[in-house]
Scaffold this active site. Sequence first.
Site, PDB file in Angstrom:
ATOM      1  N   CYS A  62       0.637  -1.448  -0.059  1.00 37.39           N
ATOM      2  CA  CYS A  62      -0.301  -0.173  -0.388  1.00 37.39           C
ATOM      3  C   CYS A  62       0.483   1.100   0.179  1.00 37.39           C
ATOM      4  O   CYS A  62       0.922   2.204  -1.138  1.00 37.39           O
ATOM      5  CB  CYS A  62      -1.277  -0.121   1.767  1.00 37.39           C
ATOM      6  SG  CYS A  62      -1.580  -1.274   0.996  1.00 37.39           S
ATOM      7  N   HIS A 118      -2.898   6.256   4.289  1.00 37.22           N
ATOM      8  CA  HIS A 118      -1.791   5.751   4.766  1.00 37.22           C
ATOM      9  C   HIS A 118      -0.198   6.228   3.944  1.00 37.22           C
ATOM     10  O   HIS A 118       0.457   5.720   3.292  1.00 37.22           O
ATOM     11  CB  HIS A 118      -1.417   4.299   4.072  1.00 37.22           C
ATOM     12  CG  HIS A 118      -1.084   2.852   4.640  1.00 37.22           C
ATOM     13  ND1 HIS A 118      -0.988   1.814   4.202  1.00 37.22           N
ATOM     14  CD2 HIS A 118      -0.517   3.054   5.654  1.00 37.22           C
ATOM     15  CE1 HIS A 118      -0.368   1.304   4.494  1.00 37.22           C
ATOM     16  NE2 HIS A 118      -0.234   2.025   6.310  1.00 37.22           N
TER      17      HIS A 118
END
Length: 481
Positions: A62, A118
């Site tokens: 990610c 993130h």
Amino acid sequence: VIVCIILLNIVSAKPPHILFIVADDFGWNDVGFRNPDMITPNIDKLATQGVIFESAYVLPVCSPSRSAFMSGMYPYKTGLQHIVIGANQNTCLPLDLTTLPQPLKAAGYATHAIGKWHLGFCSWKCTPTYRGFDSYLGYYNSQEYYYNHTFGGQTYLDFHDGTRVAREYNGQYSTYVYNDRIQKIISKHKPDQPLFMYLAFQNVHYPIQVPQKYADMYPHVGNEGRKQFSGMVTVLDEAIGNITKTLQEKGMLDNTLILFTTDNGAELFKYGSNTPLRGGKHTLWEGGTRGTSFMWGAGLEETGIKYNGLIHAVDWMPTLHGAAGVKQGTSFFIAFYGINQWDSIRKHKPSARTEFIYNLDDEEEPTQGHAGIRYFNAYRESFCIKAFLLSGDWKLLLGYPGQIDGWYKPMNNTQDFSLYENIYSSGDSPVHLFNIADDPLEYHNIASQHPDIVANLTRKIKEYRKSMVPANYPPGDPEAD
């Protein structure tokens, strides 16, 4: 007179609205235009009427991919190449980098972010509204529960509207929340101002949660986990349909460019599918890095096609800037920075990219893979080393390729099956070489047959390593959470 007409056309051209959609852990085989078992009519329509990217690559996990999207730089140049940013790590996407929305905002765009970030939150300066977005609704961490929006065993609420903790969404499914927010942004927007929307869905990252009516759309799927997962794909598709409908009702759709991509391959142990590709998330195999992606809308001159040219996650920032007509600086080393692929894509020309780095991570136990390079046959000077003429589309992996190996069919009518995990080894061994043009599924390691190619590609990797920024992966710090 001719000059006046040309100038008039330039001045009158409107910059497009841009919708950049990122689906989390979305697999190669988890979409209807590749797998008829999946119910994704809205995605299928956009993809087949637009440009489907057959060789668009992302990072294997990610944070590295999202850092590439937002900065146009490889993670090995920003220190984010090792695993992902943890909840209690004092780090984020480096603050001295220009981010994707900042030049757009300077050019007059309204900029909004929705969903997963993130990219760090140890300081407010690391968060979306300090990195070029006018507004933000979503969560900072890698994952959370879909209904109560908590992280860490349902202990910590991670949901923010701007910098405000947003408690009022407890009990609401996140996809519905993001769908409603972006529809409100569109409905209130003045169409004469260009609009940039970054929509990073939570779907289909675990935990596996979805309103039951979507899972019930898959009665043929016997595995309950895969059934719920498939429902998560379909509710994502429904949201995209709702958003495009709102753009149409607002009179904005015809001047909107939509980019859809995953951030990495499917998470195999959580019911995703990359069939027929090898491996999945957490690996440098094609199943972890070759992403489902397409583009639709304003500015595309050839549509209803598949585009086979190489594209990397670092290219999306300069490419979207190119589509928006935003002035860009000149990058000297294409191995470090993204390439503006807008003309190649919209005119269906050959890709401007001939090579990319899968990852460079010299930390101990690089769970997402140690080192890899892709080199498509081309001849040019590169980093003062005379490039070599090759016939093929070469992929070299050095050392640990990542956690999961093998080829897996969807778990539609089976119990959960075991996954084969690679045994960790440090350094640049073992060596894997593939000609992706001939062997896209990576069945045949031909390193021993082509020692000259292995040597040349290894030499290129060593040159790139000279400019590698050490991974910024600090130990946990309670003050950073």
